[in-house]
Write an enzyme that holds these catalytic residues in place. Structure first.
Site, PDB file in Angstrom:
ATOM      1  N   LEU A  33       0.810  -1.220   0.000  1.00  0.00           N
ATOM      2  CA  LEU A  33       0.000   0.000   0.000  1.00  0.00           C
ATOM      3  C   LEU A  33       0.849   1.279   0.000  1.00  0.00           C
ATOM      4  O   LEU A  33       0.362   2.347   0.346  1.00  0.00           O
ATOM      5  CB  LEU A  33      -1.003   0.025   1.165  1.00  0.00           C
ATOM      6  N   SER A 117       8.970  -3.276 -18.863  1.00  0.00           N
ATOM      7  CA  SER A 117       8.695  -1.950 -19.412  1.00  0.00           C
ATOM      8  C   SER A 117       9.451  -1.689 -20.699  1.00  0.00           C
ATOM      9  O   SER A 117      10.574  -2.185 -20.892  1.00  0.00           O
ATOM     10  CB  SER A 117       9.125  -0.911 -18.373  1.00  0.00           C
ATOM     11  N   TYR A 141      15.166   3.469 -13.730  1.00  0.00           N
ATOM     12  CA  TYR A 141      13.957   2.638 -13.702  1.00  0.00           C
ATOM     13  C   TYR A 141      14.066   1.510 -14.727  1.00  0.00           C
ATOM     14  O   TYR A 141      13.896   0.323 -14.397  1.00  0.00           O
ATOM     15  CB  TYR A 141      12.727   3.506 -13.969  1.00  0.00           C
ATOM     16  N   LYS A 145      14.294  -2.723 -14.312  1.00  0.00           N
ATOM     17  CA  LYS A 145      13.375  -3.692 -14.940  1.00  0.00           C
ATOM     18  C   LYS A 145      14.166  -4.740 -15.715  1.00  0.00           C
ATOM     19  O   LYS A 145      13.838  -5.928 -15.713  1.00  0.00           O
ATOM     20  CB  LYS A 145      12.391  -2.959 -15.864  1.00  0.00           C
ATOM     21  N   ALA A 283      14.487  14.385 -17.634  1.00  0.00           N
ATOM     22  CA  ALA A 283      15.646  13.485 -17.763  1.00  0.00           C
ATOM     23  C   ALA A 283      15.183  12.046 -17.971  1.00  0.00           C
ATOM     24  O   ALA A 283      14.217  11.604 -17.352  1.00  0.00           O
ATOM     25  CB  ALA A 283      16.506  13.565 -16.503  1.00  0.00           C
TER      26      ALA A 283
END
Ligand code: UDP
Length: 333
Positions: A33, A117, A141, A145, A283
């Site tokens: 959560l 992604s 990020y 992945k 960026a």
């Protein structure tokens, strides 16, 4: 036996939960959560609140439940934030997946469907992007992945843990029922932000850069309806159950829209002026990302049916109009 939906209270996870329930699949939801909403978890669904980095917690869930497949949505997913705080991404995304895989292996759970992604690709010369394209993430990020995919590959080699990694392009829209939708705090995604302007919650939308090498100078993305996206997860679960080999699939609508085109379409859908101002580039943003999802269509027999950008924005608008403050004040339903 049940399917563990990890990150099942988040934007995409909550849509997957509804789709799985609609097919009468047994599920349990796991979510810390941090960004998810308990209100999105339907009444009657077994919900475990906890963090996948917490070995003991996860172990207990797997001991309690008869889990045979996992769908893994639990991750931080903001390109901009990952550039400012990369270690947060390594911790939650990479380390969290490590603990999840450890727990699966310990309990003999052999199948995982994973949210990857388009950010794993970075800048690409050839459009649309196929799964054969080289991976060169331009953000922390995307890098996490890719690291998670690689981790699964080695776990397959060593332990036979079969995975399907689904490389999402830009997920948008909301359940046609209007009951669940996108609610991030803070919101950073283009379509919800544009719709918040239409809702009178923001003065304008800032377009991040106007001198990209594209026709109108703004970034081009491939937007996919969240309900089409989750359909592919169910197909992937079945593919693995039937003995399918570990594999990677792109999920997109195979069409690109510029930021300006999205704003223009939202003006048409909402009937609002939606003022736009040009700002700095963000960026880590590649100029163009468009998917080829041929492989998913062929191998998983996936056939997205909500690819029209008007449908995607209209369904998102339906949610935002009726839930201007997201889940605030809502009950589990
Ligand atoms: N974008 C923008 N203004 C915003 C938010 C996003 O111009 O306030 C642009 C962003 O640079 C990107 C596209 O919209 O080119 C989609 O961004 P989003 O954050 O929705 O998804 P991402 O591509 O990061 O997954």
């Amino acid at each position: 036996m049940s399917i563990a939906v990890v990150g099942g209270a988040g934007y995409i996870g909550s849509h997957a939960v509804r789709a799985l329930l609609a097919q009468n699949r047994d599920i349990v939801v796991i979510d810390n959560l941090e960004t998810g909403h308990e209100e999105s978890v339907p009444e009657g669904v077994q919900f475990y609140k906890g963090d996948i980095r917490d070995r003991d917690f996860l172990n207990e869930v797997f001991e309690h439940e008869q889990i045979d497949q996992v769908v893994h949505f639990a991750a931080n997913s903001l390109v901009g934030e990952s550039m400012e705080n990369p270690l947060k991404y390594y911790d939650n995304n990479v380390f969290g997946t490590q603990i999840l895989l450890e727990t699966m292996i310990k309990h003999g759970v052999k199948n995982i469907v994973f949210s990857s992604s388009a950010a794993t690709y970075g800048e690409q010369k050839k459009m649309p992007i196929t799964e054969e394209a080289p991976t060169a993430p331009t953000s922390a990020y995307g890098e996490t992945k890719l690291a998670m995919e690689r981790m699964m590959k080695w776990c397959d080699a060593a332990h036979g843990t079969k995975f399907v990694s689904l490389r999402y392009f830009n997920v948008a829209g909301a359940s046609a029922s209007g009951v669940i939708g996108e609610d991030h705090e803070p919101e950073t995604h283009l379509i919800p932000l544009v719709l918040q302007v239409a809702n009178g919650q923001r003065e304008h939308i800032t377009i991040f850069g106007e001198d990209y090498p594209t026709e109108d100078g703004t970034c081009i993305r491939d937007y996919i309806h969240v309900e089409d996206l989750v359909d592919a997860h169910i197909l992937a679960l079945d593919y693995l159950k039937e003995g399918g080999e570990s594999d990677i699939f792109n999920l997109g609508s195979n069409q690109g829209f510029s930021v300006k085109e999205i704003v223009e379409t939202a003006r048409t859908v909402t009937g609002h002026k939606i003022p736009a101002v040009i700002g700095e580039k963000r960026a880590g943003d590649p100029a163009v990302l468009i998917a080829s999802s041929e492989k998913a269509r062929k191998t998983l027999e996936w056939s997205p049916s909500r690819t029209d950008i008007v449908t995607i924005i209209r369904d998102a608008w339906n949610w935002h109009q009726h839930h201007p403050h997201g889940y605030k004040g809502a009950d589990r339903s």
